[in-house]
Design a protein around this motif. Structure first.
Motif, short mmCIF file in Angstrom:
data_model
loop_
_atom_site.label_atom_id
_atom_site.label_comp_id
_atom_site.label_asym_id
_atom_site.label_seq_id
_atom_site.Cartn_x
_atom_site.Cartn_y
_atom_site.Cartn_z
N ARG A 1 0.83 -1.19 0.03
CA ARG A 1 0.04 -0.03 0.03
C ARG A 1 0.62 1.20 -0.14
O ARG A 1 0.66 2.34 -0.79
CB ARG A 1 -0.84 0.15 1.21
N ARG A 2 1.78 1.33 0.92
CA ARG A 2 2.60 2.52 1.02
C ARG A 2 3.43 2.64 -0.29
O ARG A 2 3.81 3.65 -0.76
CB ARG A 2 3.46 2.12 2.26
N ALA A 3 3.88 1.57 -0.75
CA ALA A 3 4.70 1.61 -2.04
C ALA A 3 3.99 1.99 -3.13
O ALA A 3 4.36 3.04 -3.85
CB ALA A 3 5.07 0.17 -2.39
N ALA A 4 2.64 1.79 -2.98
CA ALA A 4 1.97 2.47 -4.28
C ALA A 4 1.64 3.96 -3.92
O ALA A 4 1.86 4.74 -5.24
CB ALA A 4 0.46 1.82 -4.26
N ASP A 5 1.50 4.39 -2.75
CA ASP A 5 1.55 5.80 -2.36
C ASP A 5 2.77 6.41 -2.81
O ASP A 5 2.87 7.46 -3.45
CB ASP A 5 1.28 6.07 -0.79
N LEU A 6 4.02 5.84 -2.59
CA LEU A 6 5.18 6.35 -2.92
C LEU A 6 5.35 6.48 -4.51
O LEU A 6 5.71 7.63 -4.80
CB LEU A 6 6.11 5.48 -2.38
N LYS A 7 4.85 5.17 -5.01
CA LYS A 7 5.08 5.31 -6.46
C LYS A 7 4.22 6.56 -7.01
O LYS A 7 4.80 7.36 -8.19
CB LYS A 7 4.80 4.14 -7.14
N ARG A 8 3.05 7.02 -6.49
CA ARG A 8 2.25 8.20 -7.01
C ARG A 8 3.06 9.37 -6.78
O ARG A 8 2.72 10.16 -7.79
CB ARG A 8 0.72 8.21 -6.10
N VAL A 9 4.03 9.49 -5.92
CA VAL A 9 4.79 10.84 -5.91
C VAL A 9 6.06 10.64 -6.61
O VAL A 9 6.97 11.55 -6.34
CB VAL A 9 4.74 11.26 -4.58
N GLY A 10 6.19 9.55 -7.36
CA GLY A 10 7.56 9.51 -8.18
C GLY A 10 8.69 8.87 -7.34
O GLY A 10 9.69 8.81 -8.05
N LEU A 11 8.48 8.04 -6.34
CA LEU A 11 9.42 7.42 -5.64
C LEU A 11 9.35 6.07 -5.70
O LEU A 11 8.32 5.41 -5.41
CB LEU A 11 9.54 7.88 -4.28
N SER A 12 10.15 5.10 -6.89
CA SER A 12 9.87 3.92 -6.95
C SER A 12 11.12 3.11 -6.32
O SER A 12 10.90 1.90 -5.79
CB SER A 12 10.01 3.70 -8.40
N THR A 13 12.19 3.60 -6.24
CA THR A 13 13.48 2.91 -5.80
C THR A 13 14.05 3.47 -4.48
O THR A 13 13.80 4.69 -4.19
CB THR A 13 14.31 2.82 -6.82
N VAL A 14 14.82 2.71 -3.78
CA VAL A 14 15.66 3.38 -2.60
C VAL A 14 16.43 4.54 -3.12
O VAL A 14 16.51 5.56 -2.28
CB VAL A 14 16.56 2.30 -2.16
N GLU A 15 16.87 4.69 -4.28
CA GLU A 15 17.62 5.68 -4.92
C GLU A 15 16.68 6.91 -4.88
O GLU A 15 17.08 7.94 -4.46
CB GLU A 15 18.19 5.21 -6.27
N ASP A 16 15.79 6.72 -5.50
CA ASP A 16 14.78 7.80 -5.49
C ASP A 16 14.34 8.56 -4.30
O ASP A 16 14.31 9.70 -4.09
CB ASP A 16 13.29 7.34 -5.96
N LEU A 17 14.40 7.63 -3.33
CA LEU A 17 13.86 8.30 -2.06
C LEU A 17 15.22 8.91 -1.24
O LEU A 17 14.98 10.01 -0.83
CB LEU A 17 13.70 6.94 -1.11
N LEU A 18 16.08 8.36 -1.51
CA LEU A 18 17.57 8.86 -0.71
C LEU A 18 17.86 10.16 -1.81
O LEU A 18 18.48 11.04 -0.87
CB LEU A 18 18.58 8.00 -0.66
N TYR A 19 17.56 10.28 -2.96
CA TYR A 19 17.82 11.68 -3.59
C TYR A 19 16.76 12.53 -3.62
O TYR A 19 16.83 13.58 -4.35
CB TYR A 19 18.43 11.33 -4.97
N ARG A 20 16.02 12.37 -2.68
CA ARG A 20 14.87 13.42 -2.45
C ARG A 20 15.37 14.20 -1.24
O ARG A 20 15.30 13.73 -0.01
CB ARG A 20 13.66 13.02 -2.22
N PHE A 21 15.84 15.31 -1.53
CA PHE A 21 16.64 15.95 -0.26
C PHE A 21 15.44 16.62 0.62
O PHE A 21 14.30 17.13 0.29
CB PHE A 21 17.22 17.44 -1.05
N PRO A 22 15.87 16.67 1.91
CA PRO A 22 15.01 17.61 2.55
C PRO A 22 15.02 19.04 2.25
O PRO A 22 15.84 19.47 1.70
CB PRO A 22 15.68 17.74 4.35
N THR A 23 13.79 19.65 2.48
CA THR A 23 13.61 21.07 1.73
C THR A 23 14.14 21.97 2.80
O THR A 23 14.63 23.31 2.42
CB THR A 23 12.28 21.45 1.50
#
Ligand code: ADP
Ligand code: MG
Length: 704
Positions: free
Chosen positions: A20-42
């Protein structure tokens, strides 16, 4: 798990993330661990030490942690104005927090939750309160926070704050990132070569990824919030380096293309060029012609950008290039962004080429079908040497027999893709792109990173700098007097109306009514014409030609005259609603005057009150005539994304870097990318690295 694989792991397989959460993440453009880690804190908050409520003072920003005593919407006397109010307490006291017009907060907060609030403290008639604070719920009353995390992630340190998207709150993301970092392999590969890192004092990738999310104790919060911490610099550099590798590769692969034949220059051709010249060239014009003709003599296709401010005389440069190509038996396509401009180029060039043996034609969207078919037949047969037109020129099925040179005027209106389409029609034609919108240095390293650049800074002799003034509506009558004065002195004037896409109809009506009003009430003694984009082509031509001949003294126009129109007797331009135009556009419009020996004036009429941005734009314009300075200011005011308008214009999609903020890193990355690709021992690894992901990562046309 191999480390390469780890960064590519779909988030769904990360501990603590279900489908479920993976689907949520995908919706905001985060598919892989790399996507997540390269999303900087604002941004980052120093929650190492919370203020106690008793310590708080008005005027400062502070973080506090406390428990909700009560909360709810407080009605106000104004029906649509709602205040959400909360009382929080810690062991030293209690504090009121208020949010304006965010009634949904009623679904977010409940009494007895533990919350963190961050915001500015104001002293009001209700006492000290914190207004519209950022918030985070630490624990609800049941003692769970939905993530099973303890407070140490979210408090007691410098805490990363992420932009909330969808169901992904800052807190959820913080926890996910924390988990992912826990599993990060100890020896993580690093795309940056060791010596590059050493030269720029960049930390290794693993350290950077950890510290960009969870800065070490004692890190400087303000440095983090300016995106200048070692971890941030390192990851931004990495992104720029990969981007520049792709750009340099793309340029090199274009350079390895071969034209079937290149042009030659001899005395006969030089003489033929001299014959068409109506005036002596400026030093800059001579210089860029030499650069262009130099490219044309090479085996690889020219890919050159000619930058020269409005009025610097780019047309003649293009014409000489065209002549050289035609003398060598090639055909030439000359593209302009609008029909009016194509028409104007056509008339200018036809006059200059009158005595030559070359045949030319005009092909625009307005060319009737039958005529178009005839032209097409002649183009493919080779009996027409030069075609001037709009993008109709690149539309199928226009085919040339031997297209050798493509000239694109005011390229910022054309996308990279259109340029590619046209290039594909010749074998590998020389391409010359001309623009009056100088490319600020920051963007030159990206959008135009694979073009050679020629610059003309010199103006043709005898030009008098334009005087620019900004006036509010209330001064309209004075301005009309001034224009009358100009016309009585024998000059002509433009009156420009904004035409914005969404309300084109209304504005057109306004322009039409204004033209009538000016003709009948304001300037009854003068001849006034109206020009706008919806006129039929021959009507446009009649108006433009009439104005150029001096039949009309005032031309009321929408922005269709924005680029290129050249009437040297026009010495005043009145721009209505100047606050609605962009800076570059205003500069372009202003460039319609100051083209002859007369002192010219640009009057910016605005509707008060001005927004800060509007004021800054008008100020920049009254302060300078230098297109290069204007372009830099425009970029600062609008940001790189909007500067050229579209994604197609070659702006990369960046994950962590910012072209303006980080442009120095981009310059270093450029140099290192060139050096790395020149180094035979590691070029292959880097090329492989970039080939697989460049297009997708940066959202640009591929490397080829
Ligand atoms: P732009 O760079 O904005 O396209 P144009 O090519 O339209 O400028 O030139 C602006 C005006 O300057 C034209 O009227 C053109 O004939 C004139 N011009 C260009 N070069 C020279 C020159 N070397 N000497 C005198 N006039 C020139
Ligand atoms: Mg021009």
């Amino acid at each position: 798990m191999a480390e390469r694989d780890f960064l590519e792991t779909p988030l769904q397989f990360l501990k603590g993330v279900g489908p479920r959460r993976a689907a949520d993440l995908k919706r905001v453009g985060l598919s892989t661990v790399e996507d997540l880690l390269y999303r900087f804190p604002t941004r980052y908050e120093d929650r190492a030490g919370f203020r106690t409520i008793a310590e708080l003072r008005p005027g400062a920003a502070a973080s506090i942690a406390g428990e909700i005593v009560s909360c709810g919407i407080r009605p106000t006397r104004r029906p649509r104005f709602k205040i959400f109010e909360m009382l929080v307490r810690d062991r030293t006291g209690s504090l009121r927090a208020v949010w304006f017009n965010q009634p949904f907060l009623g679904d977010v907060f409940k009494p007895r939750q533990r919350v963190i609030l961050f915001g500015k403290l104001e002293l009001t008639s209700h006492g000290l309160q914190i207004q519209n604070p950022q918030y985070e719920i630490l624990k609800d009353d049941a003692g769970t926070d939905g993530e099973g995390q303890d407070d140490t992630l979210h408090t007691g340190r410098i805490v990363p704050v992420y932009e909330r998207t969808g169901t992904l709150t800052a807190k959820v993301q913080r926890a996910l990132v924390y988990h992912a970092l826990q599993q990060l392999p100890v020896a993580l590969s690093d795309p940056l070569p060791v010596d590059v890192r050493a030269r720029h004092q960049l930390v290794d990738r693993r350290t950077a990824l950890v510290e960009v999310h969870f800065p070490p104790a004692g890190a400087a919060v303000d440095e983090l919030n300016r995106f200048k911490s070692p971890a941030q610099r390192r990851l931004i550099f990495e992104e720029f380096f990969l981007f520049q590798l792709g750009l340099v590769l793309r340029r090199r692969s274009a350079k390895s293309e071969r034209k079937p034949r290149s042009v030659v220059i001899n005395d006969e051709i030089r003489e033929s060029a001299r014959r068409v010249l109506p005036f002596r060239l400026t030093g800059d014009q001579k210089h860029v012609i030499a650069e262009i003709v130099g490219d044309m003599q090479r085996q690889e296709p020219m890919n050159r950008l000619l930058q020269g401010d409005v009025g610097s005389g780019k047309t003649i440069v293009a014409l000489i290039a065209a002549l050289v190509a035609m003398e060598n038996g090639f055909q030439v396509a000359f593209m302009a962004p609008t029909e009016i401009l194509a028409e104007q180029h056509f008339l200018t060039i036809r006059r200059l080429l009158e005595s030559s043996r070359f045949r030319m034609t005009l092909l625009t969207g307005a060319t009737p079908a039958k005529k178009r078919r005839e032209i097409q037949a002649e183009l493919s047969g080779g009996s027409i040497h030069l075609a001037v037109g709009t993008h109709a020129l690149v539309q199928d099925p226009v085919g040339f027999r031997e297209l050798g040179l493509v000239i694109i005027d005011e390229q910022h209106r054309f996308g990279v893709l259109q340029r590619a389409t046209l290039r594909a029609k010749g074998i590998h034609p020389d391409v010359l792109v001309m623009t009056a919108t100088p490319i600020p240095r920051t963007l030159a390293l990206t959008t135009y990173g694979d073009l050679d650049v020629s610059v003309m800074r010199e103006m043709p002799p005898g030009r008098v700098p334009i005087k620019t003034i900004a006036k509010p509506e209330s001064r309209r009558d004075e301005i009309y007097d001034f224009i009358r004065h100009q016309i009585d002195a024998g000059r002509q004037a433009y009156v420009i109306y904004p035409l914005v896409e969404e309300s084109a109809k209304i504005d057109l009506k306004a322009a039409t009514e204004m033209a009538d009003h000016l003709a009948q009430d304001v300037f009854p003694a003068y001849r006034v014409a109206l020009l706008h984009g919806r006129l039929k082509q021959d009507a446009k031509d009649r108006v433009m030609e009439g104005f150029a001949r001096g039949d009309y003294q005032i031309l009321v126009s929408t922005t269709v005259v924005e680029v290129g129109v050249d009437v040297s007797n026009a010495a005043a331009i009145l721009i209505e609603h100047a606050e609605r135009f962009g800076l570059s556009q205003l500069h372009q419009l202003r460039g319609r005057v100051g083209r002859g020996p007369h002192q010219s004036y640009c009057i910016l009429l605005y509707q008060a009150p001005l927004s800060d941005q509007g004021r800054a734009r008008l100020k920049a314009l009254t302060e300078t005539n230098d297109g290069f300075v204007i372009a830099e200011r425009d970029l600062e005011l609008r940001g790189p994304g909007d500067f050229f308008g579209t994604r197609q214009s070659g702006m990369p999609t960046l994950r962590v870097g910012d072209l303006l903020r980080d442009h120095e890193l981009m310059e270093s990355a450029r140099r290192e990318a060139v050096a790395a690709l020149d180094d035979g021992s590691r070029a292959d690894t880097l090329i492989a690295l970039v080939r697989t992901s460049w297009e997708q990562r940066f959202g640009l046309v591929g490397i080829g």
